[in-house]
Write an enzyme that holds these catalytic residues in place. Structure first.
Site, PDB file in Angstrom:
ATOM      1  N   HIS A 466       0.843  -1.195   0.000  1.00 55.28           N
ATOM      2  CA  HIS A 466       0.000   0.000   0.000  1.00 55.28           C
ATOM      3  C   HIS A 466       0.886   1.257   0.000  1.00 55.28           C
ATOM      4  CE1 HIS A 466       0.777   0.992   4.261  1.00 55.28           C
ATOM      5  NE2 HIS A 466       0.648  -0.323   4.517  1.00 55.28           N
ATOM      6  N   CYS A 482       3.056  -4.722   6.908  1.00 51.67           N
ATOM      7  CA  CYS A 482       2.729  -4.433   5.515  1.00 51.67           C
ATOM      8  C   CYS A 482       3.948  -3.874   4.772  1.00 51.67           C
ATOM      9  CB  CYS A 482       1.569  -3.433   5.443  1.00 51.67           C
ATOM     10  SG  CYS A 482      -0.008  -4.136   6.001  1.00 51.67           S
TER      11      CYS A 482
END
Length: 507
Positions: A466, A482
């Site tokens: 992301h 992440c």
């Protein structure tokens, strides 16, 4: 006439002599009578028995009562102690009248002789005294053996002789049936034995054969041997059943016995014995076998050795800065479970040959599925886009910290989200001071795009590629797992890779 008259009045000399003789005789007889009476009185006074008295064939005349008792007892001891033997042809049992509690009433016999002496008349006394005759008294003394003594002795003998019959039987051991032979029972005919004892005690014999009856067992050795032979044959048939197993042109012949089969021979034997006992006939069920899975698998393993190929999915490896696709491989193997059951059934008697076949297993992941691959090199903080083995793009990224590391392994791109909404994943931990949700925009922690990581089975791992408003973190280990990217880079990634693209993450 005168002369005749004179002769009648004057006795003749012959008559006078005769008269004298009579007088003398009378005197002698009188003297003898007196002597006889005196002798008899003397016997009685001295307590002696009349001469010629016999008791139990023992001459006891002239003996006192005590002497007579002792003499007769000495004589009867031999009869009381005379041993008699009973035999059944194998063993011998010895006893005597005394051992059996036998007694002889000598005192009564002597008392009778004494009474006879006391009551003897003048004539018997004179005859015995003056003619050296024998008294008119002779008696035997019986030996009285109590029935209880005889019965106890017979019971002892019976205890040695009596034996219950034993049926023949059989048991399974050492690979064959072992027969235990029947034993014939025996029982002593007790009444006959007691009568035999009495006859020996009363007679002259000293040995007699006993009457022993035999009792046949219900199950004979011959019948059980027939059962044993039939069960042995059934066991040999079951454990020796040969089966040929083949695979790819190679064969092997095996039997249940070679594979250590367990059998139910004991049950078959027990049922057959029960039937034989009940009906006198021989009926044997087939012998069942049980084979261990390991033994059956061993047969298959021997035939399959060197012929099986392990299947393999295609995979991507990364080493020395290069990505490599390892091609898939189709598996070739024998289905062990199916092979065991077919072999087990054949060995149990359902066949004589089993032909095994190979089965192929197609890979679930092929090299073709790796057309586009994302390689995350965490140590270099780089994300590479490969097409096959050709690297086409590289982006600098941020990865997870030591406390929340980015996972390694192979994954696939799941959902792709355009301008995503951030939902606080850890409101009780690191996200405690952050809002529950943050909508799309420049302050959104997910940036302008997000691509989910899924497992190959489709499960969401909660790890994402992301964007980020914190661009200063790019190139470091600072996320909660992440992979952060510049917003411009994540927009490129979003447009370049479809869902399902393989992700390879290495430390």
């Amino acid at each position: 006439m005168s002369t005749t008259t004179t002769d009648r009045r004057r006795p003749s000399t012959r008559l006078l002599v005769l008269a004298g003789v009579v007088v003398v005789l009378v005197g002698v007889l009188g003297a003898l009578g007196v002597a006889t009476v005196a002798w008899g009185d003397q016997l009685r006074d001295e307590g002696r028995l009349l001469p010629g008295t016999t008791i139990a064939s023992v001459a006891v005349g002239g003996s006192t009562t005590e002497e007579a008792v002792e003499a007769v007892r000495d004589h009867l001891d031999a009869r009381l102690d005379r041993e008699i033997d009973l035999t059944d042809g194998t063993s011998t049992w010895t006893t005597s009248a005394r051992d059996l509690g036998g007694v002889a009433d000598v005192e009564a016999a002597v008392a009778a002789a004494r009474s006879h002496t006391e009551q003897a008349g003048f004539g018997e006394l004179a005859r015995v005294r003056w003619t050296n005759g024998s008294a008119d008294f002779s008696t035997d003394v019986g030996i009285d053996v109590p029935d209880e003594g005889i019965e106890d002795f017979v019971a002892t003998v019976a205890g040695d002789i009596d034996r219950d019959p034993v049926d023949a039987t059989a048991s399974w051991g050492d690979g064959h049936v072992v027969v235990s032979e029947a034993i014939t029972g025996r029982t002593l005919e007790r009444d006959a034995a007691a009568q035999t004892v009495r006859e020996l005690l009363d007679g002259d014999g000293d040995t007699a054969e006993l009457t022993v009856a035999t009792i046949d067992p219900q199950v004979s050795t011959g019948l059980v041997q027939q059962v044993a032979d039939a069960v042995d044959e059934a066991a040999v048939t079951a454990t020796g059943h040969a089966v040929t197993v083949s695979l790819d042109g190679e064969t092997r012949t095996v039997t249940p016995a070679e594979l250590g089969a367990e059998t139910d021979v004991q049950r078959v034997l027990a049922d057959a014995l029960a039937t034989a006992t009940r009906s006198g006939t021989v009926a044997v069920d087939p012998v069942g076998i049980e084979l261990d899975d390991e033994a059956l698998t061993g047969v298959v393993d021997d035939l399959a050795e060197g012929k099986e190929v392990a299947g393999r999915d295609a995979e991507i490896t990364y080493a020395d800065g290069a990505l490599r696709v390892v091609a898939e491989r189709t598996g070739v193997s024998v289905n062990r479970s199916e092979a065991r059951e077919r072999l087990r059934a054949a060995l149990a008697g359902d066949g004589e040959a089993v032909e095994l076949e190979f089965v192929t297993t197609a890979p679930s992941v092929t090299a073709d599925s790796f057309g586009t691959v994302l390689l995350l090199d965490q140590s270099a903080r780089k994300l590479h886009l490969y097409n096959g083995a050709d690297r086409q793009r590289t982006w600098t990224v941020a990865v997870g910290t030591n406390n929340s590391p980015t996972p390694t392994g192979t994954y696939v791109v799941g959902a792709k989200r355009f301008e995503p909404t951030w939902v606080n994943p850890a409101p009780d931990r690191w996200g405690a001071d952050m809002p529950e949700r943050i909508g799309p925009g420049p302050s959104n922690p997910l940036g302008l795009r997000a691509l989910n990581w899924n497992t190959r089975s489709g499960r969401d791992t909660l790890i994402r590629f992301h964007g980020t408003p914190n661009e200063s973190s790019i190139g470091s280990a600072s996320s909660n797992g992440c992979v952060r990217m510049y917003n411009s880079d994540v927009i490129d990634l979003y447009d370049l890779v479809p869902s399902g693209t393989t992700i390879v993450s290495v430390a």
